[in-house]
Scaffold this motif. Structure first.
Motif, PDB file in Angstrom:
ATOM      1  N   ILE A 137       0.835  -1.092  -0.038  1.00 48.90           N
ATOM      2  CA  ILE A 137       0.086  -0.222  -0.053  1.00 48.90           C
ATOM      3  C   ILE A 137       0.841   1.157  -0.075  1.00 48.90           C
ATOM      4  N   SER A 138       1.898   1.250   0.703  1.00 46.52           N
ATOM      5  CA  SER A 138       2.660   2.618   1.029  1.00 46.52           C
ATOM      6  C   SER A 138       3.549   2.597  -0.322  1.00 46.52           C
ATOM      7  N   TYR A 139       3.737   1.452  -0.984  1.00 46.75           N
ATOM      8  CA  TYR A 139       4.435   1.607  -2.260  1.00 46.75           C
ATOM      9  C   TYR A 139       3.834   2.242  -3.157  1.00 46.75           C
ATOM     10  N   PHE A 140       2.470   1.907  -3.415  1.00 46.80           N
ATOM     11  CA  PHE A 140       1.611   2.678  -4.470  1.00 46.80           C
ATOM     12  C   PHE A 140       1.449   4.043  -4.116  1.00 46.80           C
ATOM     13  N   GLN A 141       1.139   4.226  -2.807  1.00 44.05           N
ATOM     14  CA  GLN A 141       0.841   5.457  -2.165  1.00 44.05           C
ATOM     15  C   GLN A 141       1.839   6.640  -2.673  1.00 44.05           C
ATOM     16  N   SER A 142       3.079   6.134  -2.358  1.00 46.12           N
ATOM     17  CA  SER A 142       4.386   7.039  -2.681  1.00 46.12           C
ATOM     18  C   SER A 142       4.274   7.336  -4.188  1.00 46.12           C
ATOM     19  N   ILE A 143       3.939   6.164  -4.910  1.00 47.56           N
ATOM     20  CA  ILE A 143       4.116   6.435  -6.571  1.00 47.56           C
ATOM     21  C   ILE A 143       2.965   7.700  -6.919  1.00 47.56           C
ATOM     22  N   LEU A 144       1.807   7.378  -6.253  1.00 50.63           N
ATOM     23  CA  LEU A 144       0.558   8.303  -6.518  1.00 50.63           C
ATOM     24  C   LEU A 144       0.836   9.694  -6.168  1.00 50.63           C
ATOM     25  N   GLU A 145       1.534   9.769  -4.826  1.00 49.69           N
ATOM     26  CA  GLU A 145       1.590  10.947  -4.279  1.00 49.69           C
ATOM     27  C   GLU A 145       2.740  11.791  -4.935  1.00 49.69           C
ATOM     28  N   SER A 146       3.486  10.890  -5.535  1.00 46.53           N
ATOM     29  CA  SER A 146       4.721  11.705  -6.255  1.00 46.53           C
ATOM     30  C   SER A 146       4.238  12.334  -7.664  1.00 46.53           C
ATOM     31  N   GLU A 147       3.171  11.766  -8.026  1.00 49.01           N
ATOM     32  CA  GLU A 147       2.500  12.209  -9.383  1.00 49.01           C
ATOM     33  C   GLU A 147       1.330  13.405  -9.155  1.00 49.01           C
ATOM     34  N   GLY A 148       1.366  13.653  -7.596  1.00 53.34           N
ATOM     35  CA  GLY A 148       0.444  14.759  -7.297  1.00 53.34           C
ATOM     36  C   GLY A 148      -0.953  14.264  -7.238  1.00 53.34           C
ATOM     37  N   ILE A 149      -1.111  13.069  -6.836  1.00 54.73           N
ATOM     38  CA  ILE A 149      -2.509  12.662  -6.506  1.00 54.73           C
ATOM     39  C   ILE A 149      -2.581  12.152  -5.010  1.00 54.73           C
ATOM     40  N   GLN A 150      -3.549  12.952  -4.531  1.00 51.75           N
ATOM     41  CA  GLN A 150      -3.953  12.848  -3.079  1.00 51.75           C
ATOM     42  C   GLN A 150      -4.421  11.403  -2.584  1.00 51.75           C
ATOM     43  N   THR A 151      -3.700  10.826  -1.675  1.00 45.33           N
ATOM     44  CA  THR A 151      -4.297   9.364  -1.338  1.00 45.33           C
ATOM     45  C   THR A 151      -4.757   9.317   0.128  1.00 45.33           C
ATOM     46  N   PHE A 152      -5.418   8.149   0.408  1.00 43.76           N
ATOM     47  CA  PHE A 152      -5.756   8.198   1.840  1.00 43.76           C
ATOM     48  C   PHE A 152      -5.857   6.532   2.071  1.00 43.76           C
ATOM     49  N   VAL A 153      -5.279   6.204   3.186  1.00 45.17           N
ATOM     50  CA  VAL A 153      -5.155   4.603   3.286  1.00 45.17           C
ATOM     51  C   VAL A 153      -6.309   4.430   4.556  1.00 45.17           C
ATOM     52  N   ARG A 154      -7.072   3.571   4.113  1.00 44.72           N
ATOM     53  CA  ARG A 154      -8.266   3.201   5.004  1.00 44.72           C
ATOM     54  C   ARG A 154      -7.849   1.842   5.734  1.00 44.72           C
ATOM     55  N   ASN A 155      -8.345   1.607   6.722  1.00 43.07           N
ATOM     56  CA  ASN A 155      -8.309   0.518   7.834  1.00 43.07           C
ATOM     57  C   ASN A 155      -6.715   0.545   8.137  1.00 43.07           C
ATOM     58  N   GLU A 156      -5.928   1.341   8.072  1.00 39.08           N
ATOM     59  CA  GLU A 156      -4.470   1.414   8.463  1.00 39.08           C
ATOM     60  C   GLU A 156      -4.344   1.046  10.081  1.00 39.08           C
ATOM     61  N   ASN A 157      -5.099   1.728  10.851  1.00 39.35           N
ATOM     62  CA  ASN A 157      -4.933   1.591  12.137  1.00 39.35           C
ATOM     63  C   ASN A 157      -6.352   1.343  12.534  1.00 39.35           C
ATOM     64  N   MET A 158      -6.878   0.098  12.424  1.00 39.21           N
ATOM     65  CA  MET A 158      -8.347  -0.031  12.668  1.00 39.21           C
ATOM     66  C   MET A 158      -8.288  -0.426  14.356  1.00 39.21           C
ATOM     67  N   SER A 159      -9.047   0.348  14.957  1.00 37.86           N
ATOM     68  CA  SER A 159      -9.526   0.088  16.432  1.00 37.86           C
ATOM     69  C   SER A 159     -10.942   0.481  16.797  1.00 37.86           C
ATOM     70  N   GLY A 160     -11.437  -0.192  17.692  1.00 31.81           N
ATOM     71  CA  GLY A 160     -12.745  -0.229  18.152  1.00 31.81           C
ATOM     72  C   GLY A 160     -13.615  -0.414  17.060  1.00 31.81           C
ATOM     73  N   THR A 161     -13.455  -1.600  16.345  1.00 28.80           N
ATOM     74  CA  THR A 161     -14.495  -1.926  15.170  1.00 28.80           C
ATOM     75  C   THR A 161     -15.515  -2.439  15.708  1.00 28.80           C
ATOM     76  N   GLU A 162     -16.890  -1.881  15.002  1.00 27.70           N
ATOM     77  CA  GLU A 162     -18.072  -2.375  15.515  1.00 27.70           C
ATOM     78  C   GLU A 162     -18.697  -3.815  14.873  1.00 27.70           C
ATOM     79  N   GLY A 163     -18.297  -3.695  13.577  1.00 27.40           N
ATOM     80  CA  GLY A 163     -18.712  -4.936  12.785  1.00 27.40           C
ATOM     81  C   GLY A 163     -18.179  -6.064  13.052  1.00 27.40           C
ATOM     82  N   MET A 164     -18.577  -7.109  12.384  1.00 24.67           N
ATOM     83  CA  MET A 164     -18.159  -8.472  12.726  1.00 24.67           C
ATOM     84  C   MET A 164     -17.297  -9.221  11.531  1.00 24.67           C
TER      85      MET A 164
END
Ligand code: ZN
Length: 103
Positions: A13-40
C-alpha cells in the motif's frame, strides 16, 4: 473517495501510495490503524483510496504500470467479467469500467 486497491501487506500500500503522491494524486489509506471496530468482519486489509475521484483513471494506470514483480507473480491477473479487460490481481475494481472484480 474511491478505493483503488486493498492488500494485506502494508508495504504494498505504501509503495503505491508513494507513487501516486509523487504524481500529485492525493491518497488516503483506509483501515490502516483499525481500532474499536463495530462490525463482525474478521479481517481488515488496508486499502489505498484516492481523495479526488477525477484522479481515478490516472491512478489506476499508474498502479498498473508500477506493479512490483513479486505482486504480479503472486496475484494472477483478473479478467473483468463486465468488459473483459485484464486487471492486476490486487485491483478491487476494473480500471476500465469500474465493475467490481471477483476476488
Ligand atoms: Zn471492466
Amino acid at each position: 473517495m474511491i478505493e483503488l486497491i486493498t492488500d494485506p501487506t502494508p508495504g504494498t500500500i505504501s509503495y503505491f501510495q508513494s507513487i501516486l503522491e509523487s504524481e500529485g494524486i492525493q491518497t488516503f489509506v483506509r483501515n490502516e490503524n483499525m481500532s474499536g471496530t463495530e462490525g463482525m468482519i474478521p479481517i481488515f486489509h488496508p486499502g489505498l483510496c484516492i481523495v479526488n475521484d477525477s484522479d481515478l483513471d490516472r491512478a489506476k494506470q499508474l498502479i498498473a504500470d508500477n506493479q512490483p514483480s513479486e505482486i504480479s507473480e503472486t496475484a494472477p491477473e483478473i479478467t473483468c467479467t463486465a468488459c473483459g479487460e485484464k486487471n492486476p490481481g490486487n485491483f478491487a475494481s476494473c480500471w476500465n469500467c469500474d465493475a467490481e472484480l471477483p476476488a
